[in-house]
Design a protein around this motif. Structure first.
Motif, PDB file in Angstrom:
ATOM      1  N   UNK A 146      34.630  37.426  35.050  1.00 14.46           N
ATOM      2  CA  UNK A 146      33.352  37.754  34.415  1.00 14.46           C
ATOM      3  C   UNK A 146      32.176  37.166  35.189  1.00 14.46           C
ATOM      4  N   UNK A 147      32.296  35.893  35.548  1.00  8.63           N
ATOM      5  CA  UNK A 147      31.190  35.209  36.224  1.00  8.63           C
ATOM      6  C   UNK A 147      31.352  35.194  37.748  1.00  8.63           C
ATOM      7  N   UNK A 148      32.476  35.778  38.223  1.00  9.54           N
ATOM      8  CA  UNK A 148      32.772  35.806  39.661  1.00  9.54           C
ATOM      9  C   UNK A 148      32.735  34.404  40.249  1.00  9.54           C
ATOM     10  N   UNK A 149      33.482  33.505  39.583  1.00  5.94           N
ATOM     11  CA  UNK A 149      33.582  32.117  40.040  1.00  5.94           C
ATOM     12  C   UNK A 149      35.055  31.791  40.251  1.00  5.94           C
ATOM     13  N   UNK A 150      35.321  30.620  40.809  1.00  8.19           N
ATOM     14  CA  UNK A 150      36.695  30.185  40.996  1.00  8.19           C
ATOM     15  C   UNK A 150      37.384  30.019  39.645  1.00  8.19           C
ATOM     16  N   UNK A 151      38.697  30.221  39.658  1.00  8.18           N
ATOM     17  CA  UNK A 151      39.513  30.133  38.456  1.00  8.18           C
ATOM     18  C   UNK A 151      39.306  28.800  37.719  1.00  8.18           C
ATOM     19  N   UNK A 152      39.272  27.694  38.470  1.00  8.76           N
ATOM     20  CA  UNK A 152      39.125  26.373  37.856  1.00  8.76           C
ATOM     21  C   UNK A 152      37.776  26.217  37.162  1.00  8.76           C
ATOM     22  N   UNK A 313      43.474  50.296  54.751  1.00  8.43           N
ATOM     23  CA  UNK A 313      42.863  49.349  55.670  1.00  8.43           C
ATOM     24  C   UNK A 313      42.067  48.315  54.882  1.00  8.43           C
ATOM     25  N   UNK A 314      42.263  47.055  55.256  1.00 10.13           N
ATOM     26  CA  UNK A 314      41.628  45.958  54.510  1.00 10.13           C
ATOM     27  C   UNK A 314      40.107  46.073  54.521  1.00 10.13           C
ATOM     28  N   UNK A 315      39.559  46.559  55.618  1.00  9.86           N
ATOM     29  CA  UNK A 315      38.096  46.676  55.721  1.00  9.86           C
ATOM     30  C   UNK A 315      37.533  47.683  54.723  1.00  9.86           C
ATOM     31  N   UNK A 316      38.382  48.588  54.257  1.00  6.91           N
ATOM     32  CA  UNK A 316      37.914  49.645  53.355  1.00  6.91           C
ATOM     33  C   UNK A 316      38.398  49.479  51.921  1.00  6.91           C
ATOM     34  N   UNK A 317      38.842  48.266  51.565  1.00  2.00           N
ATOM     35  CA  UNK A 317      39.327  48.065  50.191  1.00  2.00           C
ATOM     36  C   UNK A 317      38.160  48.231  49.216  1.00  2.00           C
ATOM     37  N   UNK A 318      38.450  48.702  47.998  1.00  2.00           N
ATOM     38  CA  UNK A 318      37.378  48.886  47.001  1.00  2.00           C
ATOM     39  C   UNK A 318      36.763  47.558  46.579  1.00  2.00           C
ATOM     40  N   UNK A 319      35.605  47.639  45.936  1.00  2.00           N
ATOM     41  CA  UNK A 319      34.874  46.434  45.551  1.00  2.00           C
ATOM     42  C   UNK A 319      35.644  45.523  44.609  1.00  2.00           C
ATOM     43  N   UNK A 320      36.446  46.096  43.717  1.00  2.00           N
ATOM     44  CA  UNK A 320      37.178  45.259  42.762  1.00  2.00           C
ATOM     45  C   UNK A 320      38.130  44.313  43.472  1.00  2.00           C
ATOM     46  N   UNK A 322      37.755  42.788  46.390  1.00  2.00           N
ATOM     47  CA  UNK A 322      37.008  41.627  46.901  1.00  2.00           C
ATOM     48  C   UNK A 322      36.618  40.670  45.781  1.00  2.00           C
ATOM     49  N   UNK A 323      36.251  41.234  44.620  1.00  2.95           N
ATOM     50  CA  UNK A 323      35.855  40.382  43.494  1.00  2.95           C
ATOM     51  C   UNK A 323      37.024  39.547  42.994  1.00  2.95           C
ATOM     52  N   UNK A 324      38.198  40.147  42.880  1.00  2.00           N
ATOM     53  CA  UNK A 324      39.361  39.395  42.434  1.00  2.00           C
ATOM     54  C   UNK A 324      39.852  38.440  43.512  1.00  2.00           C
ATOM     55  N   UNK A 325      39.684  38.828  44.765  1.00  2.00           N
ATOM     56  CA  UNK A 325      40.068  37.949  45.869  1.00  2.00           C
ATOM     57  C   UNK A 325      39.256  36.659  45.821  1.00  2.00           C
ATOM     58  N   UNK A 326      38.015  36.779  45.422  1.00  2.00           N
ATOM     59  CA  UNK A 326      37.131  35.615  45.339  1.00  2.00           C
ATOM     60  C   UNK A 326      37.614  34.612  44.287  1.00  2.00           C
ATOM     61  N   UNK A 327      38.281  35.101  43.245  1.00  2.00           N
ATOM     62  CA  UNK A 327      38.767  34.190  42.193  1.00  2.00           C
ATOM     63  C   UNK A 327      39.996  33.403  42.643  1.00  2.00           C
ATOM     64  N   UNK A 328      40.652  33.838  43.726  1.00  2.00           N
ATOM     65  CA  UNK A 328      41.866  33.172  44.182  1.00  2.00           C
ATOM     66  C   UNK A 328      43.128  33.698  43.533  1.00  2.00           C
ATOM     67  N   UNK A 329      43.005  34.744  42.688  1.00  2.00           N
ATOM     68  CA  UNK A 329      44.159  35.282  41.973  1.00  2.00           C
ATOM     69  C   UNK A 329      44.733  36.536  42.643  1.00  2.00           C
TER      70      UNK A 329
END
Length: 573
Positions: A146-152, A313-320, A322-329
């Protein structure tokens, strides 16, 4: 509006409602704090029970678990649903008639022993804390996205929110907050399921869409089976599973349900025994709405996830992504350096050989299965308001159960330990303060543990169910239906059951000292609670037979729990 604005709006409005309800219904007495004053209507209590019951494990993790495990995931559906029926029919009305606030209170009075009460308190704390850890992970997953922050960081925010309305309102505030949370979570679960079923099969009923055909004429489940086998996994619908462990896990979830303190206490919040039965019926209907939809969500999500990422291709992955990748999950490790995502079963020798010939070098995608439900609307490109609604629903599910569990912990400390044992003369005001302090400590410790849990949400919750089955189930059932079981038997049984079960879970799941090949009889830590329950039951019965029978007044009390005064005379006429 953008997805972010929709999410802030949905979450903001729902949280404002929760906080407003907590302030409106804040507890003014211990009875308000412990059992909402005992005046909740059956319909409201049914909704609150359903919200209490359908935790982060049900909303966030169960569909993800079924997505990744397929057929064997049905053990969670059968165990949790069947367990609630067992609780509603076998235990709830009798416990309500007994009229005590908590499970330790029932055990202390039924087994005429302060020691039995203390053992029950320890068991309740053990079970509830394990459950809280799972909920706090769910809170962290939802807030992280929701807040696009780390899981912790997400868990830290969740701690503050839960503390506010739990400490303020007690059971009264929690009950009416959970009514609102149920409405949010069930709407949030059903809406995307209806969208996905319509898009994939043209059928608006997800349960029917699950067994339907795709627009190209192929059966949905056949398509997913083919996708699985192409990637080296077993067919999604394959029944090639460890049936012994499946039985033990299902039984542990069922029996653990009947011993969960935070669900049992809900039946003390209604005015009459009849209302307890009616509210149990309402709750079962409300629970079934989500549980019968979960398999459909699982299949739609797994199909969409794999088809949208495999070979991309990783460069063309959808926006979702990248957002989940940012959480570390969610993570991608480009092992062969070709920039494409390769997801397959690298433990399958045939698949590994095929991958090597194609220049691949191992599975490159790591997915935390607890994100499936929240990510599913984004993967399927549903409208922004639907994505926001699911986030709000996930938060409602995690927070509602966390609140109920924290209340059990607080009442165990303030009512069962302080009021009933250590400090009987404590004032009502100080008892409330003790309960609130216990909540603060529990949520902080549970949040810290939730940052590094011994498994995914549903797995951690399954451990809690196993502990409840091994500790409380025999003591409660025998306490209601057997006049001969005494305090010595109950105490010995609870201690043996929970020590055996906790030791097995700690050894295999937490310390990971053994491998599945070393499991006893093939039983996993998630199912060992069933064997722990058998240990408890056998010890209780043997010790009770070798020691004196309970006092006559206790035996008469047990009879009155099941049979109202005058029932025998009425039957004679």
């Amino acid at each position: 509006m953008t997805e972010s604005l929709w999410t802030y709006l949905m979450v903001g409005v729902t949280f404002a409602i929760y906080i407003g309800i907590a302030i409106w219904s804040r507890a003014g007495s211990t009875k308000d704090f412990y059992v909402a004053g005992g005046g909740v209507s059956p319909l409201a209590n049914g909704m609150a029970t359903a919200a209490d019951w359908m935790s982060a494990a049900s909303f966030l993790s169960m569909a993800g678990l079924i997505s990744f495990s397929g057929y064997i995931g049905s053990q969670y559906l059968m165990g949790w649903t069947g367990g609630y029926v067992l609780l509603a029919l076998l235990l709830a009305p009798y416990l309500r008639k007994f009229g005590k606030f908590t499970v330790p209170d029932f055990i202390g009075e039924r087994y005429y022993s302060q020691t039995a009460r203390i053992v029950a308190v320890v068991c309740a704390l053990f079970v509830s804390f394990t459950y809280v850890v799972g909920q706090m992970k769910g809170v962290g997953v939802a807030f992280a996205r929701f807040l696009e922050v780390k899981f912790e960081v997400g868990i830290g925010i969740g701690i503050v929110i839960v503390l506010f309305y739990t400490v303020l309102g007690g059971m009264k505030g929690i009950t009416y907050t959970q009514v609102a949370q149920y409405c949010v979570l069930i709407f949030a679960y059903l809406v995307p399921a209806i969208f996905l079923s319509l898009y994939a099969t043209g059928n608006p009923i997800p349960q029917l869409g699950l067994g339907g055909k795709l627009t190209d004429g192929t059966w949905l489940l056949e398509r997913l089976d083919q996708i699985h086998t192409d990637l080296g996994f077993k067919a999604y619908t394959s029944a090639d599973v460890n049936r012994v462990d499946m039985f033990f896990v299902t039984a542990a979830l069922m029996l653990g349900t009947a011993g969960l303190p935070h669900v049992i206490v809900r039946f003390f919040t209604v005015p009459r025994v009849k209302d307890a039965r009616v509210s149990a019926g309402y709750a079962l209907v409300f629970i079934a709405l989500l549980y019968t939809t979960a398999p459909a969500i699982s299949v739609f999500a797994k199909t969409n996830l794999i088809t949208s990422l495999q070979g991309k291709e990783y460069e063309n992955v959808p926006g979702w992504f990248s957002k989940w990748e940012h959480t570390g999950l969610l993570s991608f490790d480009d092992k062969n350096g070709d920039g494409k995502i390769q997801y397959y079963n690298d433990q399958n020798p045939d698949m590994s050989a095929k991958a090597e010939s194609n220049g691949w070098s191992g599975n490159e995608l790591t997915i935390d299965q607890d994100i499936i439900v929240l990510a599913n609307p984004e993967i399927s490109q549903l409208p922004a308001w639907v994505i926001a609604l699911v986030v709000a629903g996930g938060l409602a599910a995690a927070l509602s159960t966390a609140a109920g569990l924290l209340l059990v912990i607080s009442t165990s400390v303030s009512h069962d330990l302080l009021k009933k044992w250590l400090k009987p003369e404590i004032s009502e005001k100080n008892e409330l303060w003790a309960a609130r302090i216990a909540i603060m400590v529990a949520v902080i410790v549970g949040g810290i543990a939730g940052m590094n849990p011994p498994g995914f949400v549903a797995e951690v919750v399954a451990f809690a169910f196993g502990l409840a089955a091994a500790s409380f189930f025999p003591a409660i059932v025998l306490g209601i239906f057997s006049k001969r079981v005494n305090k010595e038997g109950a105490i010995a049984g609870m201690i043996c059951g929970i020590i055996f079960t906790a030791s097995y879970i700690l050894y295999f799941a937490v310390f990971k000292s053994g491998s599945p090949e070393n499991y006893w009889f093939g039983i996993s830590p998630k199912g060992i609670g069933t064997l722990g329950m058998v240990v408890n039951l056998v010890v209780t019965l043997i010790v009770s037979r070798l020691t004196p029978a309970p006092p006559q007044d206790v035996q008469e009390m047990v009879g009155l729990i099941r049979y109202p005064k005058g029932a025998g005379k009425a039957q004679e006429h």
